[in-house]
Design an enzyme around this catalytic site. Structure first.
Site, mmCIF file in Angstrom:
data_model
loop_
_atom_site.group_PDB
_atom_site.id
_atom_site.type_symbol
_atom_site.label_atom_id
_atom_site.label_comp_id
_atom_site.label_asym_id
_atom_site.label_seq_id
_atom_site.Cartn_x
_atom_site.Cartn_y
_atom_site.Cartn_z
ATOM 1 N N GLY A 239 32.854 35.090 26.688
ATOM 2 C CA GLY A 239 32.058 35.366 27.887
ATOM 3 C C GLY A 239 31.246 34.225 28.442
ATOM 4 O O GLY A 239 30.726 34.332 29.557
ATOM 5 N N GLU A 273 34.413 34.463 20.379
ATOM 6 C CA GLU A 273 35.768 34.528 20.947
ATOM 7 C C GLU A 273 35.814 33.850 22.311
ATOM 8 O O GLU A 273 36.171 34.470 23.314
ATOM 9 C CB GLU A 273 36.194 35.990 21.122
ATOM 10 C CG GLU A 273 36.140 36.845 19.876
ATOM 11 C CD GLU A 273 36.355 38.332 20.175
ATOM 12 O OE1 GLU A 273 36.475 38.717 21.362
ATOM 13 O OE2 GLU A 273 36.392 39.113 19.220
ATOM 14 N N CYS A 346 54.210 36.271 50.997
ATOM 15 C CA CYS A 346 54.072 37.126 52.181
ATOM 16 C C CYS A 346 52.979 38.167 51.998
ATOM 17 O O CYS A 346 53.250 39.372 51.909
ATOM 18 C CB CYS A 346 55.410 37.772 52.475
ATOM 19 S SG CYS A 346 56.634 36.512 52.769
ATOM 20 N N TYR A 374 42.880 31.159 32.627
ATOM 21 C CA TYR A 374 43.383 32.284 33.426
ATOM 22 C C TYR A 374 44.117 31.800 34.680
ATOM 23 O O TYR A 374 44.060 32.441 35.732
ATOM 24 C CB TYR A 374 42.237 33.249 33.778
ATOM 25 C CG TYR A 374 41.455 33.678 32.565
ATOM 26 C CD1 TYR A 374 42.035 34.505 31.612
ATOM 27 C CD2 TYR A 374 40.154 33.226 32.337
ATOM 28 C CE1 TYR A 374 41.337 34.889 30.471
ATOM 29 C CE2 TYR A 374 39.446 33.602 31.193
ATOM 30 C CZ TYR A 374 40.039 34.436 30.267
ATOM 31 O OH TYR A 374 39.352 34.797 29.141
#
Ligand code: LLP
Length: 421
Positions: A239, A273, A346, A374
């Site tokens: 986080g 983590e 599109c 990400y």
């Protein structure tokens, strides 16, 4: 040296001019800096020197095998959320004991694989998941190491899509439900209680919600101890937010001090983590301007249509995320204009950046910054577009760590056979 900086007005990655990499690999391409990844890991480690702690890199942030191998070499464990991610850690020769398995929907076959290889901990997210883990452990004659993921109902003050520690989110169980699950687990010979787990969200910029969450977990550890249930570790999740723009930086020093102080009092081991913190600012997506579409009047939008798209970097479309856009070659700067940088997909949701003042001509290379986390992981083949290549720069050299997809890669799973006519 900064991971990405300008030398003679040309953007370099770890000292290598980006156009040199593009000449060999093409665009769009992700370029990562190994040095940045290592520095981030060491920075985090250095904030936690006084306690027993261990970093589990969150594989989903960037799961390329070379990236995993780099973190493994530094001594990291891995936080995984699927059988596929488990297979990746196995592929780089990670000790399964250094793998923890989070996620709300673990499949029986994924649990089986994790039990067979002997992972370090299942972060259990519901009562029914605990039942399934027990069932699979009985069938396989194994004992499953577990922690229960607590949802402390704390607002991490981040984008709602990446907030995970509020009651309304699907993750974890309440503290009182967690107590019940620990009680059920206590006397089960197929379960070994090892920790308490939590992950309240991603891209968190303030220490306070994480501190609150830690206090909550430590309170639970205390209650458990009073019932004769001992845990060995507290997993505070990931986080830690990074800077994409000019936002105030996350106060890592303060976070480290709080973690150390509170954990030292208990003697418990700390697990983290982190994903984004380790890799986000160590990656860029390089894309080329294909067309410039000029507005007809002042208050209309100018579009720079590039060869990268939402299929390569989804964050702007999905979270309205802001990524800095820089020209790779800052030479021949003509008059700057305001541009929306968009892809060929599109959909009007296909944009990489909006309202950026840049001096552009067709064929310019653009660097979409802070794309190491990400980025490739959220990429897709929508519009039958090939995923970009990935390159890792290390020690003045670069290597392709994933080649660009081609159409054959995309068609190979389809079973269509042309009719003979
Ligand atoms: N642990 C668990 C259980 C997680 O679900 C996550 C991220 C992490 C650790 C790592 O979080 P980090 O340190 O990277 O914040 N696609 C989104 C982010 C999704 C995060 C999902 N879970 C984005 O691009 O912003």
């Amino acid at each position: 040296m900064k991971a990405f900086d300008y030398q003679n007005d040309i953007l370099c990655a770890g000292g290598i001019p980006v156009p040199e990499i593009v000449a060999k690999v093409g665009t769009p391409v992700y370029i990562y800096s190994a040095e940045h990844f290592r520095n981030q890991y060491k920075t985090l480690q250095d904030t936690l020197t006084s306690i027993d702690s261990e970093i589990f890199y969150s594989v989903k942030a960037n799961s390329n095998l070379d990236v995993l191998a780099l973190f493994k070499k530094l001594g990291a464990g891995f936080d995984i959320v699927s059988g596929g991610e488990l297979q990746r850690t196995i592929a780089v020769g990670c000790d399964p004991k250094k793998v923890i398995f989070s996620g709300v929907g673990k499949l029986a076959e994924e649990i089986d694989l994790a039990l067979k290889v002997g992972i370090g901990c299942f972060n259990v997210e519901s009562g029914s998941e605990l039942d399934r883990i027990i069932e699979r452990a009985i069938i396989l004659g194994k004992q499953a190491p577990i922690s229960i993921r607590v949802n402390p109902n704390i607002d991490p003050r981040t984008h709602p899509y990446i907030s995970t520690g509020l009651k309304e989110n699907k993750f974890g169980v309440s503290t009182s439900q967690a107590m019940d699950l620990y009680r059920i687990s206590k006397n089960n010979p197929h379960i070994n209680i090892v920790g308490i787990d939590c992950h309240i969200g991603s891209q968190i910029m303030e220490v306070a919600p994480l501190e609150e969450s830690l206090t909550n977990l430590l309170g639970l550890a205390e209650t458990l101890r009073n019932e004769g249930i001992e845990v060995q570790h507290i997993d505070i999740g990931g986080g830690i937010g990074v800077r994409y723009r000019d936002e105030p930086a996350f106060d890592l020093k303060n976070y480290g001090e709080i973690l150390q102080k509170k954990l030292a009092e208990t003697g418990l081991r700390l697990l983290l983590e982190p994903g984004r913190f380790l890799v986000a600012n160590g990656g860029v997506l390089i894309t080329r301007v294909e067309y410039l579409k000029h507005a007809e009047s002042e208050n209309e939008t100018n579009f720079a249509i590039v060869d990268g798209a939402m299929t390569d970097l989804l964050r702007p479309s999905l979270y309205n995320a802001w990524h800095n856009v820089q020209k790779v070659e800052q030479v021949n700067q003509k008059q700057a204009k305001q541009w929306d940088v968009v892809g060929a997909v599109c959909e009007s949701s296909d944009f990489l950046a909006k309202k950026r003042v840049l001096s552009l001509v067709a064929d310019d290379l653009l660097a979409i910054m802070s794309a190491g986390a990400y980025g490739i992981g959220l990429s897709s083949n929508y519009n039958s577009r090939p995923r970009p290549a990935e390159v890792l720069v290390d020690g003045g050299q670069f290597k392709i760590i994933r080649r660009r997809e081609n159409t054959r890669d995309q068609l190979r799973l389809e079973t269509y056979q042309a009719e003979n006519n």
